[in-house]
Enzyme design. Structure first.
Site, PDB file in Angstrom:
ATOM      1  N   PHE A  26       0.767  -1.293   0.077  1.00 43.80           N
ATOM      2  CA  PHE A  26      -0.021  -0.049   0.283  1.00 43.80           C
ATOM      3  C   PHE A  26       0.746   1.384  -0.015  1.00 43.80           C
ATOM      4  N   ILE A  27       1.463   1.370   1.155  1.00 43.56           N
ATOM      5  CA  ILE A  27       2.405   2.860   1.184  1.00 43.56           C
ATOM      6  C   ILE A  27       3.620   2.827   0.225  1.00 43.56           C
TER       7      ILE A  27
ATOM      8  N   ASP B 278      10.370  -6.687  -3.789  1.00 44.09           N
ATOM      9  CA  ASP B 278       9.256  -7.237  -3.235  1.00 44.09           C
ATOM     10  C   ASP B 278       9.019  -8.828  -3.210  1.00 44.09           C
TER      11      ASP B 278
ATOM     12  N   THR C 209       3.874 -10.914  -1.173  1.00 32.88           N
ATOM     13  CA  THR C 209       3.198 -11.634  -0.119  1.00 32.88           C
ATOM     14  C   THR C 209       1.643 -11.484  -0.647  1.00 32.88           C
TER      15      THR C 209
ATOM     16  N   ALA D  88       7.245  -5.208   5.258  1.00 29.07           N
ATOM     17  CA  ALA D  88       7.121  -5.717   6.386  1.00 29.07           C
ATOM     18  C   ALA D  88       5.793  -6.795   6.481  1.00 29.07           C
ATOM     19  N   GLU D  89       5.522  -7.470   7.530  1.00 30.79           N
ATOM     20  CA  GLU D  89       4.023  -7.945   7.728  1.00 30.79           C
ATOM     21  C   GLU D  89       3.666  -6.771   8.474  1.00 30.79           C
TER      22      GLU D  89
ATOM     23  N   ASP E 108       3.536   4.318  14.812  1.00 33.58           N
ATOM     24  CA  ASP E 108       3.554   4.937  16.065  1.00 33.58           C
ATOM     25  C   ASP E 108       3.148   3.878  17.038  1.00 33.58           C
ATOM     26  N   GLU E 109       2.927   2.802  16.709  1.00 29.58           N
ATOM     27  CA  GLU E 109       2.378   1.778  17.622  1.00 29.58           C
ATOM     28  C   GLU E 109       3.338   1.168  18.525  1.00 29.58           C
TER      29      GLU E 109
ATOM     30  N   TYR F  67       3.054  -7.223  16.261  1.00 29.29           N
ATOM     31  CA  TYR F  67       3.380  -6.593  15.089  1.00 29.29           C
ATOM     32  C   TYR F  67       4.048  -5.583  15.829  1.00 29.29           C
TER      33      TYR F  67
ATOM     34  N   LYS G  28       8.080  -4.396  15.068  1.00 32.87           N
ATOM     35  CA  LYS G  28       8.418  -2.981  14.581  1.00 32.87           C
ATOM     36  C   LYS G  28       9.579  -2.466  15.482  1.00 32.87           C
TER      37      LYS G  28
ATOM     38  N   ASP H 214     -13.771  -8.292  20.112  1.00 34.61           N
ATOM     39  CA  ASP H 214     -12.694  -7.201  20.393  1.00 34.61           C
ATOM     40  C   ASP H 214     -11.273  -7.959  20.064  1.00 34.61           C
ATOM     41  N   ARG H 215     -10.199  -7.130  19.520  1.00 35.14           N
ATOM     42  CA  ARG H 215      -9.040  -7.514  19.249  1.00 35.14           C
ATOM     43  C   ARG H 215      -8.182  -7.790  20.529  1.00 35.14           C
TER      44      ARG H 215
HETATM   45  P1  NAD Z   1       1.596  -3.723   3.153  1.00 33.44           P
HETATM   46  O1  NAD Z   1       1.168  -5.012   4.244  1.00 33.44           O
HETATM   47  O2  NAD Z   1       0.659  -2.940   2.315  1.00 33.44           O
HETATM   48  O3  NAD Z   1       2.638  -4.108   2.267  1.00 33.44           O
HETATM   49  C1  NAD Z   1       4.009  -4.542   2.613  1.00 33.44           C
HETATM   50  C2  NAD Z   1       4.840  -4.964   1.582  1.00 33.44           C
HETATM   51  O4  NAD Z   1       5.959  -5.747   1.865  1.00 33.44           O
HETATM   52  C3  NAD Z   1       4.016  -6.035   0.268  1.00 33.44           C
HETATM   53  O5  NAD Z   1       4.150  -5.516  -0.767  1.00 33.44           O
HETATM   54  C4  NAD Z   1       4.636  -7.255   0.716  1.00 33.44           C
HETATM   55  O6  NAD Z   1       4.860  -8.000  -0.481  1.00 33.44           O
HETATM   56  C5  NAD Z   1       6.278  -6.881   1.135  1.00 33.44           C
HETATM   57  N1  NAD Z   1       6.999  -7.712   1.876  1.00 33.44           N
HETATM   58  C6  NAD Z   1       6.436  -8.361   2.998  1.00 33.44           C
HETATM   59  N2  NAD Z   1       7.235  -9.179   3.696  1.00 33.44           N
HETATM   60  C7  NAD Z   1       8.440  -9.177   2.593  1.00 33.44           C
HETATM   61  C8  NAD Z   1       9.686  -9.884   2.621  1.00 33.44           C
HETATM   62  N3  NAD Z   1      10.053 -10.702   3.334  1.00 33.44           N
HETATM   63  N4  NAD Z   1      10.484  -9.460   1.575  1.00 33.44           N
HETATM   64  C9  NAD Z   1      10.181  -8.480   0.607  1.00 33.44           C
HETATM   65  N5  NAD Z   1       8.942  -7.751   0.689  1.00 33.44           N
HETATM   66  C10 NAD Z   1       8.129  -8.160   1.616  1.00 33.44           C
HETATM   67  O7  NAD Z   1       2.018  -2.438   4.230  1.00 33.44           O
HETATM   68  P2  NAD Z   1       1.850  -1.141   4.405  1.00 33.44           P
HETATM   69  O8  NAD Z   1       0.552  -0.738   5.104  1.00 33.44           O
HETATM   70  O9  NAD Z   1       2.156  -0.399   2.979  1.00 33.44           O
HETATM   71  O10 NAD Z   1       3.062  -0.633   5.161  1.00 33.44           O
HETATM   72  C11 NAD Z   1       4.281  -0.359   4.723  1.00 33.44           C
HETATM   73  C12 NAD Z   1       5.307   0.113   5.856  1.00 33.44           C
HETATM   74  O11 NAD Z   1       4.973   1.197   6.723  1.00 33.44           O
HETATM   75  C13 NAD Z   1       5.481  -0.908   6.750  1.00 33.44           C
HETATM   76  O12 NAD Z   1       6.756  -1.107   7.419  1.00 33.44           O
HETATM   77  C14 NAD Z   1       4.573  -0.492   8.202  1.00 33.44           C
HETATM   78  O13 NAD Z   1       4.925  -1.061   9.170  1.00 33.44           O
HETATM   79  C15 NAD Z   1       4.714   0.920   8.003  1.00 33.44           C
HETATM   80  N6  NAD Z   1       3.593   1.595   8.361  1.00 33.44           N
HETATM   81  C16 NAD Z   1       2.235   1.350   7.929  1.00 33.44           C
HETATM   82  C17 NAD Z   1       1.237   2.322   8.371  1.00 33.44           C
HETATM   83  C18 NAD Z   1      -0.305   2.091   7.878  1.00 33.44           C
HETATM   84  O14 NAD Z   1      -1.123   2.908   8.471  1.00 33.44           O
HETATM   85  N7  NAD Z   1      -0.441   1.255   6.725  1.00 33.44           N
HETATM   86  C19 NAD Z   1       1.408   3.219   9.190  1.00 33.44           C
HETATM   87  C20 NAD Z   1       2.626   3.440   9.786  1.00 33.44           C
HETATM   88  C21 NAD Z   1       3.874   2.646   9.273  1.00 33.44           C
HETATM   89  O1  DAU Z   2      -0.652   3.363  13.758  1.00 32.97           O
HETATM   90  C1  DAU Z   2       0.124   2.721  12.474  1.00 32.97           C
HETATM   91  C2  DAU Z   2      -0.455   1.413  12.336  1.00 32.97           C
HETATM   92  O2  DAU Z   2      -1.713   1.552  11.827  1.00 32.97           O
HETATM   93  C3  DAU Z   2       0.530   0.815  11.138  1.00 32.97           C
HETATM   94  O3  DAU Z   2       1.700   0.512  11.929  1.00 32.97           O
HETATM   95  C4  DAU Z   2      -0.240  -0.826  10.832  1.00 32.97           C
HETATM   96  O4  DAU Z   2       0.612  -1.411   9.813  1.00 32.97           O
HETATM   97  C5  DAU Z   2      -1.698  -0.390  10.211  1.00 32.97           C
HETATM   98  O5  DAU Z   2      -2.409  -1.598  10.046  1.00 32.97           O
HETATM   99  C6  DAU Z   2      -2.418   0.407  11.428  1.00 32.97           C
HETATM  100  O6  DAU Z   2      -2.603  -0.275  12.580  1.00 32.97           O
HETATM  101  P1  DAU Z   2      -4.134  -0.566  13.120  1.00 32.97           P
HETATM  102  O7  DAU Z   2      -4.243  -1.767  13.971  1.00 32.97           O
HETATM  103  O8  DAU Z   2      -4.630   0.606  13.971  1.00 32.97           O
HETATM  104  O9  DAU Z   2      -5.115  -0.607  12.007  1.00 32.97           O
HETATM  105  P2  DAU Z   2      -6.277  -1.421  11.343  1.00 32.97           P
HETATM  106  O10 DAU Z   2      -7.027  -0.813  10.082  1.00 32.97           O
HETATM  107  O11 DAU Z   2      -6.172  -2.940  11.426  1.00 32.97           O
HETATM  108  O12 DAU Z   2      -7.536  -1.071  12.727  1.00 32.97           O
HETATM  109  C7  DAU Z   2      -7.796   0.342  12.818  1.00 32.97           C
HETATM  110  C8  DAU Z   2      -8.794   0.287  13.898  1.00 32.97           C
HETATM  111  O13 DAU Z   2      -9.956  -0.263  13.484  1.00 32.97           O
HETATM  112  C9  DAU Z   2      -8.281  -0.430  15.214  1.00 32.97           C
HETATM  113  O14 DAU Z   2      -8.713   0.212  16.444  1.00 32.97           O
HETATM  114  C10 DAU Z   2      -9.118  -1.701  15.094  1.00 32.97           C
HETATM  115  C11 DAU Z   2     -10.343  -1.390  14.270  1.00 32.97           C
HETATM  116  N1  DAU Z   2     -10.651  -2.355  13.615  1.00 32.97           N
HETATM  117  C12 DAU Z   2     -10.136  -2.969  12.538  1.00 32.97           C
HETATM  118  C13 DAU Z   2     -10.612  -3.814  11.468  1.00 32.97           C
HETATM  119  C14 DAU Z   2      -9.852  -4.654  10.746  1.00 32.97           C
HETATM  120  C15 DAU Z   2     -12.128  -2.593  13.656  1.00 32.97           C
HETATM  121  O15 DAU Z   2     -12.900  -2.199  14.483  1.00 32.97           O
HETATM  122  N2  DAU Z   2     -12.719  -3.744  12.801  1.00 32.97           N
HETATM  123  C16 DAU Z   2     -12.051  -4.257  11.941  1.00 32.97           C
HETATM  124  O16 DAU Z   2     -12.555  -4.919  11.098  1.00 32.97           O
END
Ligand code: NAD
Ligand code: DAU
Length: 337
Positions: A11-12, A33, A36, A81-82, A124-125, A150, A154, A273-274
Site C-alpha cells: 500500500f504505502i 518485493d 506476499t 514488512a508484515e 507510532d504503535e 506486530y 517493529k 474485540d481484538r
Molecule cells: P503492506 O502490508 O500493504 O505492504 C507490505 C509490502 O511488503 C508488501 O508488498 C509485501 O509483499 C512486502 N513484503 C512483506 N514481506 C516481505 C519480505 N520478506 N521481502 C520482501 N517484501 C516483503 O504494508 P503498508 O501498510 O504499505 O506498510 C508499509 C510499511 O509502513 C510497513 O513497514 C509498516 O509497518 C509501515 N507503516 C504502515 C502504516 C499504515 O497505516 N499502513 C503506518 C505506519 C507505518
Molecule cells: O498506527 C499505525 C498502524 O496502523 C500501522 O503501523 C499498521 O501497519 C496499520 O495496520 C495500522 O494498525 P491498526 O491496527 O491501527 O489498523 P487497522 O486498520 O487494523 O485498525 C484500525 C482500527 O479499527 C483499530 O482500532 C482496530 C479497528 N478495527 C479494525 C478492523 C480490521 C475494527 O474495529 N474492525 C475491523 O474489522
C-alpha cells in the site's frame, strides 16, 4: 539518484514509488518485493514500462536477493514488512522473521555497500496505547511500549536500525507514522475493509465498543514526510508523523463511510474485540514541522470521501484482491464470508 524501495508493491510503498517518480522523474527506483498476499504489482502498472523503474521479485530474508538489489544503490527506503496487527496475533513468527530478521539482513547489506542513507519506515504503535482522556501525544522521546506482536517486531527493527547507526556509523533515519488511508490499501485494514464491505452489501465489523481512536493520515502526506526526511532530515534522527484528526473513534469513521455511501447505521455490526487492542494513538508531529517544514495537507473528511470514490471506481482491483486467500482469512477472523 538510485533508490532501493523494499515492499514497493504494498500500500504505502506503491504510493511512494508513484509519488517519487512523479516528482523526481530522473531518479532510478529499484523495487524489491516478495509479493506476499499484500503485494500487488497492479498498483504500479502506470510505471512498469518506465526505463527508470525496475522490479526485483525477492525476499528481504534472502541474502542473494538483497545483495543483488543493493548494487549501486544510494538510498534505501525500507517499507517491506508484515503490517497487519490481527494477522500478527495469529502468526507472530512471520512478523519476527520479516520485520526483525529481514531488517537486520538489509542493514548488513547496507553497511557492506556503503549506502548513503538507510531510511526505516516505522509506526507510532511502538509507543503503545494512550487512554481516551489523555491530552498528551506520542513524540520522539516517548518510551517504547509495544503491545502486539506486530508493534513489538517493529520496535525491535527500530532498535536494530539505531544500533547500526551507533555501532557501524550507518547513516540512518527513522519515521514513526500513524494510521494511513488512501488508494491501494489492502482491504484487511479498517477503512478499505469497511468501504468494500458496504459496496458488497455487507456490514462493517466494529471491534469491541468502537471507542478506539486512531490518528488518520492520507497516504500522500506520509510520502511527502519521507521525502522531507530524505532531503532535509538529520542522520541518526527519528521523526514522528501524524494526521490532524482530533480524536475520531472507529464508530465515527464507520458512520462517516456509511453516510458518504448513503447507508444507515444498520450496516454496523459490533464484533469480538481484538486481544490487547490499543485504545488510542495520537502523534505530536511538531519536530518534523519545526525542523523540516512538513505538515499534513489532506483533510480527513475530504480525502476519506475521495478514497471511497477510488474504491467505487476501482471495483476490479479490490474484487480480485478479495478472492482466494482473503476469503480464508476473513472467515478465520470474522467467522463468516
Ligand atoms: P503492506 O502490508 O500493504 O505492504 C507490505 C509490502 O511488503 C508488501 O508488498 C509485501 O509483499 C512486502 N513484503 C512483506 N514481506 C516481505 C519480505 N520478506 N521481502 C520482501 N517484501 C516483503 O504494508 P503498508 O501498510 O504499505 O506498510 C508499509 C510499511 O509502513 C510497513 O513497514 C509498516 O509497518 C509501515 N507503516 C504502515 C502504516 C499504515 O497505516 N499502513 C503506518 C505506519 C507505518
Ligand atoms: O498506527 C499505525 C498502524 O496502523 C500501522 O503501523 C499498521 O501497519 C496499520 O495496520 C495500522 O494498525 P491498526 O491496527 O491501527 O489498523 P487497522 O486498520 O487494523 O485498525 C484500525 C482500527 O479499527 C483499530 O482500532 C482496530 C479497528 N478495527 C479494525 C478492523 C480490521 C475494527 O474495529 N474492525 C475491523 O474489522
Amino acid at each position: 539518484m538510485k533508490i532501493l524501495v523494499t515492499g514497493g508493491a504494498g500500500f504505502i510503498g506503491s504510493n511512494f514509488i508513484l509519488y517519487w517518480m512523479r516528482n523526481y522523474p530522473s531518479d532510478k527506483i529499484i523495487n524489491l518485493d516478495k509479493l506476499t498476499y499484500a503485494g500487488n504489482l497492479e498498483n504500479l502498472k502506470s510505471v512498469k514500462d518506465n526505463p527508470n523503474y525496475f522490479f526485483i521479485h525477492g525476499d528481504i530474508l534472502n541474502l542473494n536477493d538483497v545483495n543483488k538489489a543493493m548494487e549501486g544503490i544510494d538510498v534505501v527506503v525500507h517499507f517491506a514488512a508484515e503490517s497487519h496487527v490481527d494477522r500478527s496475533i495469529k502468526r507472530p513468527a512471520d512478523f519476527i522473521m520479516a520485520n526483525i530478521v529481514g531488517t537486520q539482513i538489509l542493514l548488513d547489506a547496507a553497511v557492506k555497500n556503503k549506502i548513503k542513507r538507510f531510511h526505516h519506515v516505522s509506526t507510532d504503535e511502538v509507543y503503545g496505547s494512550l487512554n481516551l482522556e489523555d491530552k498528551n501525544k506520542f513524540n520522539e522521546r516517548t518510551n517504547y511500549n509495544p503491545r502486539s506482536p506486530y508493534s513489538a517486531s517493529k520496535a525491535g527493527s527500530d532498535h536494530l536500525v539505531r544500533a547500526y547507526f551507533a555501532t557501524y556509523d550507518l547513516p540512518i533515519t527513522i519515521t514513526n507514522c500513524s494510521n494511513n488511508y488512501g488508494q491501494y490499501q489492502f482491504p484487511e485494514k479498517m477503512i478499505p475493509l469497511a468501504i468494500t464491505n458496504v459496496l458488497e452489501g455487507k456490514k462493517i465489523p466494529v471491534y469491541g465498543d468502537g471507542f478506539y481512536v486512531r490518528d488518520w493520515l492520507y497516504v500522500e502526506d506520509h510520502c511527502r514526510a519521507i521525502d522531507a526526511v530524505l532531503k532535509k532530515g538529520k542522520v541518526g534522527e527519528t521523526y514522528c508523523i501524524g494526521g490532524s484528526t482530533e480524536d475520531i473513534n472507529n464508530l465515527t469513521v464507520a458512520k462517516k463511510i456509511l453516510s458518504f455511501l448513503k447507508k444507515d447505521d444498520s450496516f454496523i455490526e459490533f464484533v469480538k474485540d481484538r486481544p490487547g487492542h490499543d485504545r488510542k494513538y495520537a502523534v505530536d508531529w511538531s519536530k518534523i514541522k519545526n525542523e523540516l517544514g512538513w505538515n499534513p495537507l489532506h483533510k480527513f473528511d475530504d480525502w476519506l470521501e475521495k478514497t471511497i470514490f477510488w474504491y467505487k471506481n476501482n471495483e476490479e482491483w479490490w474484487r480480485r484482491v478479495k478472492t482466494g486467500e482473503y476469503q480464508k482469512y476473513y472467515k478465520e477472523q470474522y467467522g463468516e464470508e
